[in-house]
Design a protein around this motif. Structure first.
Motif, PDB file in Angstrom:
ATOM      1  N   GLN A  86      20.026  45.647  46.988  1.00 36.81           N
ATOM      2  CA  GLN A  86      20.056  47.678  46.905  1.00 36.81           C
ATOM      3  C   GLN A  86      19.046  48.504  48.307  1.00 36.81           C
ATOM      4  O   GLN A  86      18.877  49.737  47.401  1.00 36.81           O
ATOM      5  CB  GLN A  86      19.852  48.757  44.865  1.00 36.81           C
ATOM      6  CG  GLN A  86      20.523  47.581  43.782  1.00 36.81           C
ATOM      7  CD  GLN A  86      21.948  48.520  44.243  1.00 36.81           C
ATOM      8  OE1 GLN A  86      22.170  49.081  44.801  1.00 36.81           O
ATOM      9  NE2 GLN A  86      22.738  48.227  44.186  1.00 36.81           N
ATOM     10  N   ARG A 145      15.959  50.241  53.865  1.00 36.35           N
ATOM     11  CA  ARG A 145      16.010  52.096  53.395  1.00 36.35           C
ATOM     12  C   ARG A 145      16.817  51.716  52.229  1.00 36.35           C
ATOM     13  O   ARG A 145      17.677  50.903  52.487  1.00 36.35           O
ATOM     14  CB  ARG A 145      17.838  53.222  54.408  1.00 36.35           C
ATOM     15  CG  ARG A 145      16.472  53.302  55.351  1.00 36.35           C
ATOM     16  CD  ARG A 145      17.986  54.010  56.369  1.00 36.35           C
ATOM     17  NE  ARG A 145      18.678  53.818  56.599  1.00 36.35           N
ATOM     18  CZ  ARG A 145      19.058  52.145  57.921  1.00 36.35           C
ATOM     19  NH1 ARG A 145      17.579  52.181  58.973  1.00 36.35           N
ATOM     20  NH2 ARG A 145      20.104  51.763  58.051  1.00 36.35           N
ATOM     21  N   ASN A 158      19.206  52.473  48.963  1.00 39.44           N
ATOM     22  CA  ASN A 158      20.788  52.746  48.462  1.00 39.44           C
ATOM     23  C   ASN A 158      20.492  54.226  48.545  1.00 39.44           C
ATOM     24  O   ASN A 158      20.343  54.518  47.534  1.00 39.44           O
ATOM     25  CB  ASN A 158      21.297  51.889  48.440  1.00 39.44           C
ATOM     26  CG  ASN A 158      22.769  51.650  48.236  1.00 39.44           C
ATOM     27  OD1 ASN A 158      23.252  53.411  48.125  1.00 39.44           O
ATOM     28  ND2 ASN A 158      23.732  51.212  47.567  1.00 39.44           N
ATOM     29  N   PRO A 159      21.372  55.386  48.442  1.00 37.84           N
ATOM     30  CA  PRO A 159      20.729  56.889  47.491  1.00 37.84           C
ATOM     31  C   PRO A 159      21.990  56.651  46.688  1.00 37.84           C
ATOM     32  O   PRO A 159      21.309  57.334  45.758  1.00 37.84           O
ATOM     33  CB  PRO A 159      21.916  57.683  49.116  1.00 37.84           C
ATOM     34  CG  PRO A 159      22.152  56.735  49.935  1.00 37.84           C
ATOM     35  CD  PRO A 159      21.788  54.837  50.102  1.00 37.84           C
ATOM     36  N   LYS A 160      22.798  55.901  46.697  1.00 35.76           N
ATOM     37  CA  LYS A 160      23.076  55.573  44.947  1.00 35.76           C
ATOM     38  C   LYS A 160      21.837  55.507  44.134  1.00 35.76           C
ATOM     39  O   LYS A 160      21.557  55.736  42.632  1.00 35.76           O
ATOM     40  CB  LYS A 160      24.250  54.381  45.483  1.00 35.76           C
ATOM     41  CG  LYS A 160      25.490  54.765  45.696  1.00 35.76           C
ATOM     42  CD  LYS A 160      26.398  54.025  45.705  1.00 35.76           C
ATOM     43  CE  LYS A 160      27.789  54.194  46.566  1.00 35.76           C
ATOM     44  NZ  LYS A 160      29.005  53.124  46.655  1.00 35.76           N
ATOM     45  N   ARG A 161      21.428  54.444  44.457  1.00 36.42           N
ATOM     46  CA  ARG A 161      19.767  54.003  43.516  1.00 36.42           C
ATOM     47  C   ARG A 161      19.264  54.888  42.769  1.00 36.42           C
ATOM     48  O   ARG A 161      18.299  55.498  41.771  1.00 36.42           O
ATOM     49  CB  ARG A 161      18.968  52.920  43.809  1.00 36.42           C
ATOM     50  CG  ARG A 161      20.002  51.628  44.561  1.00 36.42           C
ATOM     51  CD  ARG A 161      19.459  50.929  43.184  1.00 36.42           C
ATOM     52  NE  ARG A 161      18.610  50.822  42.495  1.00 36.42           N
ATOM     53  CZ  ARG A 161      18.219  50.288  41.491  1.00 36.42           C
ATOM     54  NH1 ARG A 161      18.867  49.790  40.721  1.00 36.42           N
ATOM     55  NH2 ARG A 161      16.790  49.772  41.228  1.00 36.42           N
ATOM     56  N   ILE A 162      19.354  56.167  44.169  1.00 34.73           N
ATOM     57  CA  ILE A 162      18.477  57.710  43.472  1.00 34.73           C
ATOM     58  C   ILE A 162      19.631  58.708  42.428  1.00 34.73           C
ATOM     59  O   ILE A 162      18.753  59.106  41.529  1.00 34.73           O
ATOM     60  CB  ILE A 162      18.107  58.431  44.913  1.00 34.73           C
ATOM     61  CG1 ILE A 162      16.902  57.690  45.750  1.00 34.73           C
ATOM     62  CG2 ILE A 162      17.650  59.442  44.573  1.00 34.73           C
ATOM     63  CD1 ILE A 162      16.670  58.137  47.330  1.00 34.73           C
ATOM     64  N   THR A 163      20.791  58.227  43.108  1.00 32.28           N
ATOM     65  CA  THR A 163      21.286  58.796  42.392  1.00 32.28           C
ATOM     66  C   THR A 163      21.408  59.161  40.671  1.00 32.28           C
ATOM     67  O   THR A 163      21.605  59.401  39.561  1.00 32.28           O
ATOM     68  CB  THR A 163      23.008  58.949  42.782  1.00 32.28           C
ATOM     69  OG1 THR A 163      22.922  59.937  43.701  1.00 32.28           O
ATOM     70  CG2 THR A 163      24.129  59.727  41.867  1.00 32.28           C
ATOM     71  N   TYR A 219       9.822  51.662  45.193  1.00 32.38           N
ATOM     72  CA  TYR A 219      10.903  51.756  46.305  1.00 32.38           C
ATOM     73  C   TYR A 219      10.120  53.406  46.982  1.00 32.38           C
ATOM     74  O   TYR A 219      10.789  53.966  47.534  1.00 32.38           O
ATOM     75  CB  TYR A 219      12.480  52.491  45.289  1.00 32.38           C
ATOM     76  CG  TYR A 219      12.788  51.214  44.840  1.00 32.38           C
ATOM     77  CD1 TYR A 219      13.676  50.180  46.078  1.00 32.38           C
ATOM     78  CD2 TYR A 219      13.142  51.341  43.999  1.00 32.38           C
ATOM     79  CE1 TYR A 219      14.559  49.121  45.345  1.00 32.38           C
ATOM     80  CE2 TYR A 219      13.807  50.317  43.176  1.00 32.38           C
ATOM     81  CZ  TYR A 219      14.408  49.400  43.905  1.00 32.38           C
ATOM     82  OH  TYR A 219      15.306  48.124  42.903  1.00 32.38           O
ATOM     83  N   MET A 227      12.041  56.211  50.994  1.00 30.25           N
ATOM     84  CA  MET A 227      12.820  56.707  50.380  1.00 30.25           C
ATOM     85  C   MET A 227      12.170  57.881  51.753  1.00 30.25           C
ATOM     86  O   MET A 227      10.826  57.852  51.640  1.00 30.25           O
ATOM     87  CB  MET A 227      12.064  57.455  49.104  1.00 30.25           C
ATOM     88  CG  MET A 227      13.029  56.476  47.992  1.00 30.25           C
ATOM     89  SD  MET A 227      12.643  57.807  46.328  1.00 30.25           S
ATOM     90  CE  MET A 227      10.918  57.396  45.942  1.00 30.25           C
ATOM     91  N   SER A 228      12.644  59.303  51.818  1.00 24.39           N
ATOM     92  CA  SER A 228      12.329  59.986  52.885  1.00 24.39           C
ATOM     93  C   SER A 228      11.462  61.051  51.738  1.00 24.39           C
ATOM     94  O   SER A 228      11.196  60.697  50.884  1.00 24.39           O
ATOM     95  CB  SER A 228      14.228  60.577  53.608  1.00 24.39           C
ATOM     96  OG  SER A 228      14.055  61.457  52.346  1.00 24.39           O
ATOM     97  N   GLN A 275      13.523  62.328  49.269  1.00 20.88           N
ATOM     98  CA  GLN A 275      13.862  62.107  48.304  1.00 20.88           C
ATOM     99  C   GLN A 275      12.546  62.413  47.667  1.00 20.88           C
ATOM    100  O   GLN A 275      13.179  62.462  45.659  1.00 20.88           O
ATOM    101  CB  GLN A 275      14.727  60.673  48.972  1.00 20.88           C
ATOM    102  CG  GLN A 275      15.791  60.390  49.327  1.00 20.88           C
ATOM    103  CD  GLN A 275      16.387  59.311  50.147  1.00 20.88           C
ATOM    104  OE1 GLN A 275      15.190  58.635  50.465  1.00 20.88           O
ATOM    105  NE2 GLN A 275      17.621  59.237  50.720  1.00 20.88           N
TER     106      GLN A 275
END
Length: 422
Positions: free
Chosen positions: A321, A335, A337-342, A376, A380-381, A384
């Motif tokens: 991820q 970086r 994976n944005p899906k992990r944050i979602t 993580y 993250m930015s 995020q």
């Protein structure tokens, strides 16, 4: 004759030692404390806690007299790392047996068989360890070759736990303890519970079932009236069962040893059913992959052909991820994976009602959130990070400050009261 006498004495001594480890009251009580750590909200656990000393004594007696029988299991599904997994829940007494068997007998021996780069779910290892080793291998490859030109083979086992064969797994476990009869008795009970009722299969399907991919999620959709206990498949172990973790860590070690020892590969790592191998030669990776497939077939493991592929090291790729790329200067870019944050946002929202009605403890959710952010946070930015921290504060009425990279979480009411006093 003299050799036979010594062999019998050693066998009896091991039998007494392993049985003593399992039946030791202190070991059982320690296993009890571990088994209830994350399940105090369950009704079955609460009932067990009310009379736990007597329950442990009764369990000890059953283990000593070898009259112990596992209880009824529960079943539910869980979304983890983007996958829907069929999970099995155990009765408190059965979790205690699994803990004492794994913690005091099996896992100390399993650890001796593992390569260092097996990022298993052992203490001190896990996803964070696996990601660190992946970065270390990228870095070492660049230092050894002076370039980011190379290839990475990413591999994945399909329905890994669903297709672990009992005959192979049980023999691996027994070999660890020199085929001790008492441990053999316990393992027989556990593997009997793992057996899958496949009475719905025709005779031809049943004869071929060990060599065909099994999917437990699909299996749970089968009408119970077709499960008449006439035929049982000796394949598949339960996710959510501690001994399954030990089995899953050990089961593919033939592949690990083939890559690391037989093929002398330095840049290889595995986390449960996900693995990778780096090389300057694409042809070498393809050749090693053919060897892996042969061993996997012998173990009854199915390789996910869609997720198993070779990529250029200079490209962007994903492992556990996290997206990585290795620049021509040797810099590693990571970086999340944005899906992990979602997924985490959805999980936090879903858990809130369960905390409100007392189904789960807030402390468990906070612990999960702290661990996730610790793994993580740096990937993250700023936007995020801010979004996740704000969501947690709003959902759980908390105030969060980040001090030296660590989360300081306090009740919002306490912060408001402190402000008023000033």
């Amino acid at each position: 004759m003299r050799f036979t006498t010594v062999t019998i004495a050693i066998t009896v001594n091991n039998f007494m030692n392993y049985k003593a480890m399992i039946c030791d009251a202190n070991h059982l009580h320690d296993a009890y404390l571990k088994s209830i750590q994350n399940s105090k909200w369950k009704e079955t656990t609460q009932k067990f806690i009310l009379n736990h000393l007597r329950q442990i004594f009764m369990l000890q007696q059953e283990l000593e007299e070898m009259t112990y029988e596992p209880g009824q299991e529960g079943a539910f599904t869980l979304r983890e790392r983007g996958k829907i997994r069929p999970i099995t829940s155990l009765q408190p007494r059965d979790r205690i047996v699994r803990h004492v068997l794994c913690d005091y007998v099996l896992m100390p021996e399993v650890k001796k068989k593992l390569i260092y780069d097996n990022g298993s779910s052992l203490q001190g290892k896990g996803i964070s360890f696996a990601n660190k080793r992946f970065k270390a291998h990228l870095r070492k490859y660049f230092m050894a070759n002076g370039t980011n030109q190379g290839y990475i083979l990413f591999g994945d086992f399909s329905k890994f736990y669903d297709n672990i064969r009992h005959d192979i797994a049980k023999n691996q476990m027994l070999e660890l303890v020199d085929y001790d009869p008492y441990i053999g008795w316990l393992l027989d009970l556990i593997f009997d519970n793992f057996e899958i009722d496949v009475s719905y299969m025709s005779d031809e399907e049943f004869d071929a079932c060990l060599n065909r991919k099994f999917d437990k999620l699909e299996y749970r959709e089968i009408d119970n009236e077709k499960l008449t206990k006439e035929k049982f498949m000796e394949k598949s172990v339960n996710i959510g069962d501690q001994i399954s973790q030990a089995i899953g860590v050990l089961y593919p070690t033939r592949i690990d040893n083939y890559v690391k020892t037989v093929r002398s590969q330095k840049y290889y790592g595995r986390y449960m059913d996900d693995w990778y191998l780096m090389s300057a030669s694409k042809e070498e990776l393809e050749d090693i992959y053919e060897g892996i497939k042969l061993i996997a077939a012998d173990l009854g493991i199915f390789i996910n052909e869609k997720k198993t592929h070779i990529v250029k090291m200079s490209d962007t790729y994903k492992y556990l991820q996290i997206k990585y790329s290795l620049t021509e200067t040797g810099k590693i870019i990571e970086r999340i994976n944005p899906k992990r944050i979602t997924m985490l946002r959805r999980k936090l929202k879903k858990l809130k009602p369960q905390i409100d009605d007392g189904t789960i403890d807030y402390e468990n959710v906070e612990g999960m959130f702290r661990g996730w952010m610790g793994s993580y946070y740096k990937l993250m930015s700023n936007d995020q990070r801010h979004g996740l921290l704000t969501l947690f504060e709003e959902l759980y009425s908390k105030t969060i400050k980040v001090v030296q990279g660590k989360l300081v979480i306090t009740d919002k009411s306490q912060v408001d009261l402190s402000s008023e006093r000033r």
